[in-house]
Design a protein around this motif. Structure first.
Motif, PDB file in Angstrom:
ATOM      1  N   PRO A  29       0.815  -1.200   0.000  1.00  0.00           N
ATOM      2  CA  PRO A  29       0.000   0.000   0.000  1.00  0.00           C
ATOM      3  C   PRO A  29       0.859   1.263   0.000  1.00  0.00           C
ATOM      4  O   PRO A  29       1.970   1.278   0.506  1.00  0.00           O
ATOM      5  N   LEU A  30       0.305   2.276  -0.580  1.00  0.00           N
ATOM      6  CA  LEU A  30       0.964   3.571  -0.677  1.00  0.00           C
ATOM      7  C   LEU A  30      -0.061   4.631  -0.325  1.00  0.00           C
ATOM      8  O   LEU A  30      -1.204   4.560  -0.780  1.00  0.00           O
ATOM      9  N   GLY A  31       0.322   5.580   0.492  1.00  0.00           N
ATOM     10  CA  GLY A  31      -0.588   6.666   0.847  1.00  0.00           C
ATOM     11  C   GLY A  31      -0.775   7.583  -0.343  1.00  0.00           C
ATOM     12  O   GLY A  31       0.197   8.035  -0.950  1.00  0.00           O
ATOM     13  N   MET A  32      -2.035   7.838  -0.695  1.00  0.00           N
ATOM     14  CA  MET A  32      -2.337   8.698  -1.840  1.00  0.00           C
ATOM     15  C   MET A  32      -3.466   9.655  -1.493  1.00  0.00           C
ATOM     16  O   MET A  32      -4.487   9.251  -0.942  1.00  0.00           O
ATOM     17  N   ILE A  33      -3.253  10.903  -1.840  1.00  0.00           N
ATOM     18  CA  ILE A  33      -4.256  11.942  -1.625  1.00  0.00           C
ATOM     19  C   ILE A  33      -4.539  12.594  -2.961  1.00  0.00           C
ATOM     20  O   ILE A  33      -3.619  12.983  -3.678  1.00  0.00           O
ATOM     21  N   SER A  34      -5.818  12.699  -3.286  1.00  0.00           N
ATOM     22  CA  SER A  34      -6.224  13.453  -4.470  1.00  0.00           C
ATOM     23  C   SER A  34      -6.546  14.864  -3.993  1.00  0.00           C
ATOM     24  O   SER A  34      -7.420  15.051  -3.142  1.00  0.00           O
ATOM     25  N   LEU A  35      -5.821  15.827  -4.521  1.00  0.00           N
ATOM     26  CA  LEU A  35      -6.039  17.227  -4.167  1.00  0.00           C
ATOM     27  C   LEU A  35      -6.593  17.949  -5.376  1.00  0.00           C
ATOM     28  O   LEU A  35      -5.962  17.975  -6.432  1.00  0.00           O
ATOM     29  N   ARG A  36      -7.789  18.498  -5.218  1.00  0.00           N
ATOM     30  CA  ARG A  36      -8.395  19.312  -6.280  1.00  0.00           C
ATOM     31  C   ARG A  36      -8.272  20.768  -5.863  1.00  0.00           C
ATOM     32  O   ARG A  36      -8.783  21.169  -4.812  1.00  0.00           O
ATOM     33  N   ALA A  37      -7.574  21.539  -6.666  1.00  0.00           N
ATOM     34  CA  ALA A  37      -7.395  22.968  -6.417  1.00  0.00           C
ATOM     35  C   ALA A  37      -6.813  23.593  -7.672  1.00  0.00           C
ATOM     36  O   ALA A  37      -5.930  23.007  -8.305  1.00  0.00           O
ATOM     37  N   LYS A  38      -7.308  24.764  -8.028  1.00  0.00           N
ATOM     38  CA  LYS A  38      -6.728  25.467  -9.170  1.00  0.00           C
ATOM     39  C   LYS A  38      -5.336  25.963  -8.793  1.00  0.00           C
ATOM     40  O   LYS A  38      -5.045  26.249  -7.642  1.00  0.00           O
ATOM     41  N   ARG A  39      -4.490  26.042  -9.788  1.00  0.00           N
ATOM     42  CA  ARG A  39      -3.086  26.399  -9.556  1.00  0.00           C
ATOM     43  C   ARG A  39      -2.916  27.767  -8.890  1.00  0.00           C
ATOM     44  O   ARG A  39      -1.947  27.987  -8.166  1.00  0.00           O
ATOM     45  N   ASP A  40      -3.862  28.674  -9.106  1.00  0.00           N
ATOM     46  CA  ASP A  40      -3.736  30.017  -8.532  1.00  0.00           C
ATOM     47  C   ASP A  40      -4.401  30.154  -7.160  1.00  0.00           C
ATOM     48  O   ASP A  40      -4.515  31.255  -6.627  1.00  0.00           O
ATOM     49  N   VAL A  41      -4.811  29.042  -6.557  1.00  0.00           N
ATOM     50  CA  VAL A  41      -5.416  29.079  -5.226  1.00  0.00           C
ATOM     51  C   VAL A  41      -4.385  29.590  -4.223  1.00  0.00           C
ATOM     52  O   VAL A  41      -3.247  29.095  -4.193  1.00  0.00           O
ATOM     53  N   PRO A  42      -4.765  30.572  -3.408  1.00  0.00           N
ATOM     54  CA  PRO A  42      -3.822  31.065  -2.391  1.00  0.00           C
ATOM     55  C   PRO A  42      -3.380  29.941  -1.447  1.00  0.00           C
ATOM     56  O   PRO A  42      -4.196  29.151  -0.990  1.00  0.00           O
ATOM     57  N   GLY A  43      -2.093  29.863  -1.228  1.00  0.00           N
ATOM     58  CA  GLY A  43      -1.553  28.883  -0.297  1.00  0.00           C
ATOM     59  C   GLY A  43      -1.184  27.542  -0.909  1.00  0.00           C
ATOM     60  O   GLY A  43      -0.690  26.658  -0.204  1.00  0.00           O
ATOM     61  N   LEU A  44      -1.402  27.362  -2.221  1.00  0.00           N
ATOM     62  CA  LEU A  44      -1.157  26.047  -2.820  1.00  0.00           C
ATOM     63  C   LEU A  44       0.321  25.636  -2.737  1.00  0.00           C
ATOM     64  O   LEU A  44       0.633  24.516  -2.330  1.00  0.00           O
ATOM     65  N   GLU A  45       1.209  26.533  -3.100  1.00  0.00           N
ATOM     66  CA  GLU A  45       2.633  26.188  -3.013  1.00  0.00           C
ATOM     67  C   GLU A  45       3.033  25.908  -1.576  1.00  0.00           C
ATOM     68  O   GLU A  45       3.799  24.975  -1.304  1.00  0.00           O
ATOM     69  N   GLY A  46       2.498  26.685  -0.640  1.00  0.00           N
ATOM     70  CA  GLY A  46       2.774  26.461   0.781  1.00  0.00           C
ATOM     71  C   GLY A  46       2.225  25.128   1.267  1.00  0.00           C
ATOM     72  O   GLY A  46       2.817  24.482   2.130  1.00  0.00           O
ATOM     73  N   ALA A  47       1.084  24.725   0.708  1.00  0.00           N
ATOM     74  CA  ALA A  47       0.498  23.438   1.082  1.00  0.00           C
ATOM     75  C   ALA A  47       1.438  22.301   0.698  1.00  0.00           C
ATOM     76  O   ALA A  47       1.668  21.375   1.487  1.00  0.00           O
ATOM     77  N   PHE A  48       1.983  22.364  -0.512  1.00  0.00           N
ATOM     78  CA  PHE A  48       2.939  21.334  -0.930  1.00  0.00           C
ATOM     79  C   PHE A  48       4.215  21.413  -0.085  1.00  0.00           C
ATOM     80  O   PHE A  48       4.751  20.383   0.326  1.00  0.00           O
ATOM     81  N   ALA A  49       4.678  22.620   0.190  1.00  0.00           N
ATOM     82  CA  ALA A  49       5.873  22.798   1.011  1.00  0.00           C
ATOM     83  C   ALA A  49       5.665  22.227   2.415  1.00  0.00           C
ATOM     84  O   ALA A  49       6.595  21.677   3.010  1.00  0.00           O
ATOM     85  N   SER A  50       4.442  22.324   2.947  1.00  0.00           N
ATOM     86  CA  SER A  50       4.162  21.790   4.287  1.00  0.00           C
ATOM     87  C   SER A  50       4.336  20.273   4.334  1.00  0.00           C
ATOM     88  O   SER A  50       4.493  19.700   5.410  1.00  0.00           O
TER      89      SER A  50
END
Length: 187
Positions: A29-50
């Motif tokens: 098994p592998l942990g997988m998350i489907s994230l739906r968000a437009k690329r210009d959503v505020p905080g998206l890069e920070g979310a990946f960085a977190s």
């Protein structure tokens, strides 16, 4: 939640493998998350960085299959984490994207993951769908088909990773096995 279940029990095919002219193995098994968000959503890069990840560019996967993120469509990303870390990753995403329009869902138990490895691994993948395997660069991701079912494929060190729905895992393993069978090499 995925991490509340014994990880060994959720592997769709119990870690099935096949050794032909290429090696095929289920790596769940592998942990997988489907994230739906437009690329210009505020905080998206920070979310990946977190999560210790970089926001992937179009048709790319950042990191590795063990911990990475793939671009699936203009507003969809597949986040890969160790199975036991899914809950924490979802919490980090929720905090980083708080107030922004998004959807993050644990899809770990709804997917099956396979590795195709060896010098001729590309032949196995090429037989299954309309992917120009020869031009697939390392960490380049393609959403396509494996015969009649939806799949995502990317090139990674030493081979390819293929993700499909869990409900068709046995079918896909059969396809991969037949495609990698000794004597089935492409000329």
């Amino acid at each position: 939640m995925a991490d509340a279940v014994n990880a060994q029990s959720v592997s769709p095919l119990g870690g099935a493998s096949f050794e032909g002219f290429a090696k095929v193995r289920e790596i769940g098994p592998l942990g997988m998350i489907s994230l739906r968000a437009k690329r210009d959503v505020p905080g998206l890069e920070g979310a990946f960085a977190s999560l210790g990840l970089a926001l992937p560019e179009q048709r790319r996967i950042t990191g590795t299959t063990a911990k990475g993120a793939g671009w699936m469509s203009p507003d969809e990303y597949l986040i890969l984490v160790p199975y036991a870390e899914v809950s924490g990753a979802l919490a980090n995403l929720a905090q980083a994207l708080k107030g922004s329009h998004h959807l993050a869902v644990d899809v770990s138990d709804a997917r099956a993951v396979f590795r195709i490895e060896g010098e001729k691994a590309g032949q196995v993948v090429a037989k299954l769908g309309p992917i120009d395997v020869a031009s697939l660069a390392p960490n380049e991701l393609r959403r396509s088909r494996a015969a009649q079912v939806a799949a995502a494929v990317w090139a990674e060190e030493g081979g390819f990773t293929l993700v499909c729905f869990r409900s068709v895992a046995a079918y896909v393993m059969g396809l991969l096995t037949a495609s990698a069978a000794p004597g089935a090499e492409l000329a």
